[in-house]
Design a protein around this motif. Structure first.
Motif, PDB file in Angstrom:
ATOM      1  N   ALA A 150       4.507   7.414  12.212  1.00 21.49           N
ATOM      2  CA  ALA A 150       4.181   5.982  12.327  1.00 21.49           C
ATOM      3  C   ALA A 150       5.118   5.194  11.418  1.00 21.49           C
ATOM      4  O   ALA A 150       5.303   5.571  10.254  1.00 21.49           O
ATOM      5  CB  ALA A 150       2.733   5.764  11.903  1.00 21.49           C
ATOM      6  N   PRO A 151       5.727   4.116  11.912  1.00 20.26           N
ATOM      7  CA  PRO A 151       6.694   3.392  11.073  1.00 20.26           C
ATOM      8  C   PRO A 151       6.112   2.939   9.738  1.00 20.26           C
ATOM      9  O   PRO A 151       4.969   2.491   9.673  1.00 20.26           O
ATOM     10  CB  PRO A 151       7.060   2.172  11.931  1.00 20.26           C
ATOM     11  CG  PRO A 151       6.747   2.580  13.335  1.00 20.26           C
ATOM     12  CD  PRO A 151       5.585   3.543  13.246  1.00 20.26           C
ATOM     13  N   ILE A 152       6.896   3.106   8.682  1.00 21.45           N
ATOM     14  CA  ILE A 152       6.514   2.580   7.369  1.00 21.45           C
ATOM     15  C   ILE A 152       7.476   1.444   7.011  1.00 21.45           C
ATOM     16  O   ILE A 152       8.567   1.355   7.566  1.00 21.45           O
ATOM     17  CB  ILE A 152       6.541   3.671   6.264  1.00 21.45           C
ATOM     18  CG1 ILE A 152       7.861   4.472   6.288  1.00 21.45           C
ATOM     19  CG2 ILE A 152       5.342   4.596   6.400  1.00 21.45           C
ATOM     20  CD1 ILE A 152       7.997   5.466   5.141  1.00 21.45           C
ATOM     21  N   SER A 209      -0.290  -6.362   4.872  1.00 22.10           N
ATOM     22  CA  SER A 209       0.648  -6.001   3.805  1.00 22.10           C
ATOM     23  C   SER A 209       1.475  -4.782   4.206  1.00 22.10           C
ATOM     24  O   SER A 209       1.008  -3.949   4.984  1.00 22.10           O
ATOM     25  CB  SER A 209      -0.106  -5.682   2.521  1.00 22.10           C
ATOM     26  OG  SER A 209      -0.690  -6.841   2.016  1.00 22.10           O
ATOM     27  N   PRO A 210       2.683  -4.665   3.662  1.00 23.32           N
ATOM     28  CA  PRO A 210       3.508  -3.508   3.984  1.00 23.32           C
ATOM     29  C   PRO A 210       2.897  -2.195   3.483  1.00 23.32           C
ATOM     30  O   PRO A 210       2.072  -2.189   2.558  1.00 23.32           O
ATOM     31  CB  PRO A 210       4.834  -3.799   3.283  1.00 23.32           C
ATOM     32  CG  PRO A 210       4.595  -4.946   2.384  1.00 23.32           C
ATOM     33  CD  PRO A 210       3.345  -5.640   2.808  1.00 23.32           C
ATOM     34  N   VAL A 211       3.319  -1.107   4.112  1.00 28.98           N
ATOM     35  CA  VAL A 211       2.781   0.226   3.834  1.00 28.98           C
ATOM     36  C   VAL A 211       3.934   1.174   3.525  1.00 28.98           C
ATOM     37  O   VAL A 211       4.993   1.111   4.159  1.00 28.98           O
ATOM     38  CB  VAL A 211       1.980   0.744   5.051  1.00 28.98           C
ATOM     39  CG1 VAL A 211       1.473   2.155   4.808  1.00 28.98           C
ATOM     40  CG2 VAL A 211       0.816  -0.189   5.371  1.00 28.98           C
ATOM     41  N   ALA A 212       3.708   2.059   2.548  1.00 26.88           N
ATOM     42  CA  ALA A 212       4.765   2.973   2.091  1.00 26.88           C
ATOM     43  C   ALA A 212       4.163   4.331   1.757  1.00 26.88           C
ATOM     44  O   ALA A 212       2.944   4.517   1.763  1.00 26.88           O
ATOM     45  CB  ALA A 212       5.434   2.397   0.839  1.00 26.88           C
ATOM     46  N   TRP A 214       0.860  -1.197   0.000  1.00 18.64           N
ATOM     47  CA  TRP A 214       0.000   0.000   0.000  1.00 18.64           C
ATOM     48  C   TRP A 214       0.882   1.228   0.000  1.00 18.64           C
ATOM     49  O   TRP A 214       1.840   1.311   0.784  1.00 18.64           O
ATOM     50  CB  TRP A 214      -0.888   0.028   1.242  1.00 18.64           C
ATOM     51  CG  TRP A 214      -1.956  -1.005   1.203  1.00 18.64           C
ATOM     52  CD1 TRP A 214      -1.884  -2.280   1.697  1.00 18.64           C
ATOM     53  CD2 TRP A 214      -3.259  -0.870   0.625  1.00 18.64           C
ATOM     54  NE1 TRP A 214      -3.070  -2.944   1.455  1.00 18.64           N
ATOM     55  CE2 TRP A 214      -3.927  -2.100   0.806  1.00 18.64           C
ATOM     56  CE3 TRP A 214      -3.923   0.165  -0.028  1.00 18.64           C
ATOM     57  CZ2 TRP A 214      -5.233  -2.322   0.354  1.00 18.64           C
ATOM     58  CZ3 TRP A 214      -5.224  -0.046  -0.469  1.00 18.64           C
ATOM     59  CH2 TRP A 214      -5.870  -1.280  -0.276  1.00 18.64           C
ATOM     60  N   ILE A 215       0.551   2.180  -0.849  1.00 19.86           N
ATOM     61  CA  ILE A 215       1.243   3.467  -0.850  1.00 19.86           C
ATOM     62  C   ILE A 215       0.188   4.520  -0.522  1.00 19.86           C
ATOM     63  O   ILE A 215      -0.839   4.602  -1.206  1.00 19.86           O
ATOM     64  CB  ILE A 215       1.899   3.734  -2.221  1.00 19.86           C
ATOM     65  CG1 ILE A 215       2.970   2.658  -2.478  1.00 19.86           C
ATOM     66  CG2 ILE A 215       2.504   5.138  -2.260  1.00 19.86           C
ATOM     67  CD1 ILE A 215       3.651   2.743  -3.826  1.00 19.86           C
ATOM     68  N   THR A 216       0.417   5.282   0.522  1.00 20.51           N
ATOM     69  CA  THR A 216      -0.598   6.253   0.949  1.00 20.51           C
ATOM     70  C   THR A 216      -0.690   7.390  -0.073  1.00 20.51           C
ATOM     71  O   THR A 216      -1.679   7.543  -0.769  1.00 20.51           O
ATOM     72  CB  THR A 216      -0.247   6.808   2.331  1.00 20.51           C
ATOM     73  OG1 THR A 216       1.090   7.324   2.292  1.00 20.51           O
ATOM     74  CG2 THR A 216      -0.366   5.717   3.403  1.00 20.51           C
TER      75      THR A 216
END
Ligand code: BGC
Length: 437
Positions: A277-279, A212-215, A159-161
């Motif tokens: 918040a950690p990404i 899932s990871p977030v970026a 996910w990319i914000t």
């Protein structure tokens, strides 16, 4: 080409407004780009994204192009006005259905879906309430992230914000050449802070819905100082703080740098913790370095941009400087050390005036040379110890290039807009062979 680490992610990127078209189909609400593109003089060729590449109706054909390319990932963006036509309220099922079909098609083709939540197409209703100048838009963004992840969180792999909050602030709100067309210069700072706050709130919303990871995908441009006076140095530092640090220092827990325009009154107690918040991944979009020198007396800006000599140039007149990508990756590594998460280059690419020949083939040797140089620069950075785990070409398709309309072609695939015929260029074959190797 040297070998890349096993598991390195090769991909291509696009964004919703630039390719989808179908802007009034299935209940999509208007976005700021629909409004802006209709204002006389905003878009060089007078076009809009109403049809763009008609990807909304041709996504299966485009997924087949991705499969043929052999990439392991596809970065697309979700149009907020499809999910919440007025930027608030419950999810609009028909809007999410489109992304559901797209994601399932990608997975069936063996391509990881990488979804960006905001690539500049704010619902117009939110703009009417102040847009990103209004703190409430950050909360609305987190709500939209939650609704989207509730539907797609089980299948999207990264996910990319936000996409390039710096460009959205500076071109959209500082000098007004992008939607929403505001000209606030440094009074645009609230747009920076509220986007970052929205990012932090969205990270929390995504964590609650998906493993899932977030970026975030930031735009960076290494500064080439032109001139050697103290004033030139101060100008270069001011530009670097604005372009390269304003959207990264606070994310990585350092608070805001001393950047022009920063207004502490906009930052409420606790905000800096929310947005740090950690990404899991830092997305890096790179196109070119920027030449900077001291401004003329009386200039409203604390720096002046100057064209950089001695580089080949793209059709956008941007210098082709792959060494800038290596420099930037090393600089991020030096600057943030252990606080830096793994990097994926989420955009890298170039515009050229590609024209099909008499046989209908599109040969684009300049793009191949451009990509070759930039991929090698990434490899050099990895060799020097920078944790880079992916590289995405901008873009899969020629598409609607914002204020440049249809006049700039960035695709590995040529699009003939009157017929919507897709023709893979020679760079498509080159990238396919690279990925295969
Ligand atoms: C944007 C893309 C754009 C590309 C080329 C990036 O700033 O994220 O949407 O098409 O640059 O200008």
């Amino acid at each position: 080409m040297p070998d890349f680490p096993a598991g390195f992610r090769w991909g291509v990127s696009t964004s919703a407004y630039q390719i989808e078209g179908a802007t009034t189909v299935d209940g999509r609400g208007p976005s700021i780009w629909d409004t802006f593109a209709r204002e006389p003089g905003r878009i060089v060729d007078g076009s809009t994204g109403d049809e763009a590449c008609d990807h909304y109706h041709r996504h299966a054909e485009d997924t087949a192009l991705l499969a043929g390319l052999g990439v392991s990932a596809y970065r697309f963006s979700i149009a907020w006005p499809r999910v919440q036509p007025t930027g608030a309220g419950p999810a609009h099922a028909a809007g999410l259905d489109f992304y559901d079909r797209l994601v399932d098609g990608l997975l069936a083709a063996g391509v990881d879906p990488v979804a960006t939540l905001f690539h500049w197409d704010l619902p117009q209703a939110l703009e009417d309430a102040g847009g990103w100048l209004n703190r409430d838009t950050a909360a609305r963004f987190a709500e939209y992230a939650d609704l989207t992840a509730a539907r797609l969180g089980d299948r999207v792999k990264l996910w990319i914000t936000l996409n390039e909050p710096f460009i959205h602030m500076s071109l959209g709100h500082g000098i007004g050449t992008h939607a929403p067309g505001r000209m606030l210069l440094f009074d645009a700072f609230p747009v920076a802070h509220h986007q970052l706050l929205g990012h932090g709130l969205a990270v929390a919303a995504l964590r609650a819905r998906t493993a899932s990871p977030v970026a975030i995908a930031n735009n960076y441009s290494p500064v080439r100082q032109v001139g050697d006076t103290d004033a030139d140095r101060a100008a270069a530092q001011a530009y670097d703080a604005l372009h390269n640090r304003l959207f990264t220092d606070p994310l990585l827990g350092r608070g805001y740098p001393d950047a022009p325009g920063l207004d502490p009154a906009v930052i409420h107690d606790g905000d800096l913790d929310v947005l740090a918040a950690p990404i899991d991944v830092l997305g890096v979009n790179y196109y070119n370095p920027t030449g900077i020198r001291a401004p003329e007396e009386g200039s409203p800006l604390p720096f002046e941009m100057v064209p950089l000599d001695g580089y080949p140039r793209t059709a956008f007149d941007w210098p082709v400087a792959p060494d800038g990508l290596r420099e930037l990756l090393l600089q991020l590594h030096d600057r943030y050390g252990d606080a830096l998460p793994p990097i994926q280059v989420t955009e890298s690419g170039c515009a050229y005036d590609d024209v099909p020949d008499a046989q209908g083939r599109v040969d684009d040797p300049e793009r191949i040379a451009y990509l070759d140089g930039h991929v090698r620069a990434v490899h050099e950075a990895i060799t020097a110890g920078v944790p880079v785990t992916g590289y995405f070409v901008w873009s899969l398709l020629d598409n609607w290039e914002w204020a440049e309309g249809f006049t700039k072609r960035f695709g590995l695939v040529h699009v003939d807009y009157p017929t919507q015929r897709r023709t893979p260029k020679s760079s498509y074959a080159w990238f396919r062979d690279l990925v295969r190797r």
